[in-house]
Scaffold this active site. Structure first.
Site, short mmCIF file in Angstrom:
data_model
loop_
_atom_site.label_atom_id
_atom_site.label_comp_id
_atom_site.label_asym_id
_atom_site.label_seq_id
_atom_site.Cartn_x
_atom_site.Cartn_y
_atom_site.Cartn_z
N GLU A 93 0.83 -1.20 0.00
CA GLU A 93 0.00 0.00 0.00
C GLU A 93 0.86 1.25 0.00
O GLU A 93 1.97 1.24 0.50
CB GLU A 93 -0.88 0.01 1.25
CG GLU A 93 -1.91 -1.10 1.24
CD GLU A 93 -2.76 -1.15 2.50
OE1 GLU A 93 -3.97 -1.38 2.37
OE2 GLU A 93 -2.23 -0.96 3.60
N CYS B 299 3.51 8.46 1.08
CA CYS B 299 4.14 7.52 2.00
C CYS B 299 4.28 6.19 1.27
O CYS B 299 3.27 5.55 0.97
CB CYS B 299 3.25 7.41 3.24
SG CYS B 299 3.85 6.26 4.46
N CYS C 180 7.11 -6.94 7.11
CA CYS C 180 8.23 -6.32 7.82
C CYS C 180 8.68 -7.27 8.92
O CYS C 180 7.86 -7.92 9.55
CB CYS C 180 7.78 -4.99 8.43
SG CYS C 180 9.08 -4.11 9.33
N CYS D 120 7.80 -4.50 15.69
CA CYS D 120 7.41 -3.51 16.71
C CYS D 120 6.03 -3.90 17.25
O CYS D 120 5.11 -4.16 16.47
CB CYS D 120 7.37 -2.11 16.12
SG CYS D 120 8.98 -1.56 15.53
N CYS E 179 2.73 -2.11 16.04
CA CYS E 179 2.55 -1.82 14.61
C CYS E 179 1.90 -2.98 13.87
O CYS E 179 2.31 -4.13 14.00
CB CYS E 179 3.89 -1.48 13.96
SG CYS E 179 3.76 -1.13 12.20
N GLY F 180 7.28 -1.84 5.87
CA GLY F 180 8.66 -2.27 5.71
C GLY F 180 9.67 -1.42 6.44
O GLY F 180 9.37 -0.31 6.88
N GLU F 181 10.87 -1.95 6.56
CA GLU F 181 11.99 -1.22 7.16
C GLU F 181 12.95 -0.88 6.03
O GLU F 181 13.64 -1.76 5.50
CB GLU F 181 12.65 -2.09 8.24
CG GLU F 181 14.00 -1.60 8.74
CD GLU F 181 14.04 -0.13 9.13
OE1 GLU F 181 13.18 0.33 9.90
OE2 GLU F 181 14.95 0.59 8.64
N HIS G 91 10.58 6.16 20.03
CA HIS G 91 9.41 5.67 20.77
C HIS G 91 9.59 5.34 22.24
O HIS G 91 8.64 4.95 22.91
CB HIS G 91 8.79 4.45 20.07
CG HIS G 91 8.43 4.68 18.64
ND1 HIS G 91 7.98 5.90 18.16
CD2 HIS G 91 8.46 3.85 17.55
CE1 HIS G 91 7.75 5.79 16.87
NE2 HIS G 91 8.03 4.58 16.47
N ASN H 167 -2.27 5.25 16.49
CA ASN H 167 -3.49 4.79 15.81
C ASN H 167 -3.80 3.38 16.25
O ASN H 167 -3.02 2.46 16.01
CB ASN H 167 -3.28 4.83 14.29
CG ASN H 167 -3.01 6.24 13.82
OD1 ASN H 167 -3.78 7.14 14.08
ND2 ASN H 167 -1.87 6.43 13.17
N CYS I 276 -0.51 5.80 10.01
CA CYS I 276 0.71 5.08 10.37
C CYS I 276 0.37 3.84 11.17
O CYS I 276 -0.42 3.89 12.10
CB CYS I 276 1.62 5.90 11.27
SG CYS I 276 1.88 7.56 10.75
N1 SAH Z 1 10.16 0.78 9.56
C1 SAH Z 1 10.25 2.19 9.50
C2 SAH Z 1 9.18 2.88 8.69
C3 SAH Z 1 7.74 2.38 8.80
S1 SAH Z 1 6.74 2.82 10.17
C4 SAH Z 1 10.32 2.76 10.91
O1 SAH Z 1 10.23 2.00 11.86
O2 SAH Z 1 10.54 3.95 11.05
C5 SAH Z 1 6.46 4.53 10.13
C6 SAH Z 1 6.23 5.10 11.52
O3 SAH Z 1 4.92 4.78 12.05
C7 SAH Z 1 7.21 4.56 12.55
O4 SAH Z 1 7.67 5.57 13.38
C8 SAH Z 1 6.35 3.58 13.31
O5 SAH Z 1 6.89 3.27 14.55
C9 SAH Z 1 5.04 4.32 13.38
N2 SAH Z 1 3.89 3.50 13.74
C10 SAH Z 1 3.76 2.17 13.65
N3 SAH Z 1 2.55 1.77 14.08
C11 SAH Z 1 1.89 2.89 14.43
C12 SAH Z 1 0.57 3.14 14.90
N4 SAH Z 1 -0.30 2.16 15.08
N5 SAH Z 1 0.23 4.42 15.16
C13 SAH Z 1 1.10 5.42 14.92
N6 SAH Z 1 2.33 5.25 14.45
C14 SAH Z 1 2.73 3.99 14.21
#
Ligand code: SAH
Length: 338
Positions: free
Chosen positions: A89, A102, A109, A113, A116, A156-157, A213, A287, A330
């Protein structure tokens, strides 16, 4: 066979030279693809047939497909199907100052985390460079507008797919290519230290965002398994070195999780961790998703956290929210499209 949209300008030039063709063909082809947006070789005039035949033989010109669009105020989410049937997406946001996209960098991934949604799926594979470039080309064609900035913050990372992501950035940043200014391109990472060190040596002026975080290593390990491999304190040191070397300000992302990382002590600890660094903190209201029990910190708590950081002299903003109605925010990507 390589897809043409994954070839950097330099590599295309080398290809023509090695083929005994003229070097300037690379400029011509790039102009057709990225300036005139002519993707069909048969419609490219001024290119000799032998060159076209070679290109047809050596490169794939196919596209990934948009299979679904969801629209909300100021945001559009696109679901793509890749040639092998995998799906990814991207999310397009309309700001007052322009459009930003984005993009995803992997199918799934592996970073895991805890909060996520994308991380629940495990990595299926890296995206190829062309699969990232085509996310931009297809969306620009669909909205009939240029995308002003790109954030690599989708599924993804990106630093776990370093070479392809770097080629992607080269192609979209190239003035002869899609020509998005480096200052308008952001890589977001959960903190793969050796790759951040490598990024410091790249000579493109993109932005770096770190998904931190947590203000200390114990807490970070609880919510981000990657912290066990790349410890927070070493990560901060790496970011300091990165800033010293590149002279660029780094963004620190901090997702506000209710009763997990959002109290006053956390804010003070974060402030002292970042004191004196050329960074700004972006607080992300969490979120919520159906599968994960974390809750969003309240508005009040977020404001307090913000005020504390401000008082401590830290640059801080609260991320504007986009797309939660269509699961485009996000951490929500790929939650319903499995
Ligand atoms: N893997 C990369 C990029 C993808 S995530 C990274 O970790 O930065 C993009 C951002 O959204 C990251 O900061 C991630 O931690 C955050 N994120 C993940 N799940 C989320 C959620 N449910 N609500 C808000 N931000 C979130």
């Amino acid at each position: 066979m390589k897809n043409i949209f994954g070839i950097t300008f330099d590599d295309l030039e080398t290809y023509f030279i090695n083929n005994g063709d003229k070097k300037f063909r690379a400029t011509q082809i790039y102009e057709f693809l990225y300036k005139k947006r002519v993707f069909d070789l048969d419609k490219m005039n001024n290119i000799p047939n032998t060159t076209k035949d070679n290109l047809k033989y050596d490169f794939d010109f196919s596209f990934i497909k948009i299979i679904k669009k969801q629209v909300d105020t100021d945001v559009k989410k696109y679901l793509f199907e890749l040639a092998d049937g995998n799906r990814i997406e991207s999310v397009l946001m309309f700001h007052d100052y322009g459009t930003s996209l984005c993009v995803s960098s992997q199918v799934g991934c592996n970073m895991g985390c805890k909060f996520c949604e994308s991380g629940r799926l495990k990595k299926v594979r890296d995206l190829e460079t062309y699969e990232m470039v085509e996310q931009i080309l297809l969306i620009e064609a669909e909205i009939k507008k240029r995308i002003d900035s790109v954030v690599i913050m989708g599924i993804g990372e990106p630093l776990d797919n370093y070479d392809n992501v770097l080629d992607f950035i080269k192609i979209i940043n190239d003035p002869k290519g899609i020509a998005i200014g480096a200052r308008h391109i952001t890589i977001s990472t959960c903190g793969l230290i050796p790759k951040i060190e490598a990024l410091a040596n790249e000579d493109i002026q993109f932005n770096l965002a770190i998904s931190l975080h947590a203000p200390n290593t114990q807490l970070r390990s609880k919510i981000m398994p990657i912290n066990k491999a790349f410890d927070l304190n070493l990560l901060i040191k790496t970011v300091k070195d990165y800033i010293k070397k590149t002279n660029r300000r780094v963004t620190i992302e901090y997702v506000m999780l209710d009763k997990v990382n959002d109290n006053e002590t956390n804010a003070m600890e974060l402030a002292s961790l970042l004191k004196g660094m050329n960074v700004y903190v972006n607080l992300i209201p969490y979120n919520e998703t159906n599968h994960i029990e974390y809750k969003r910190a309240s508005k009040d708590t977020i404001m307090k956290f913000y005020d504390t950081l401000k008082k401590q002299g830290i640059n801080v903003t609260i991320r504007k929210e986009f797309g939660s109605n269509i699961d485009a925010a996000c951490g929500q990507l790929r939650s319903k499209e499995v």
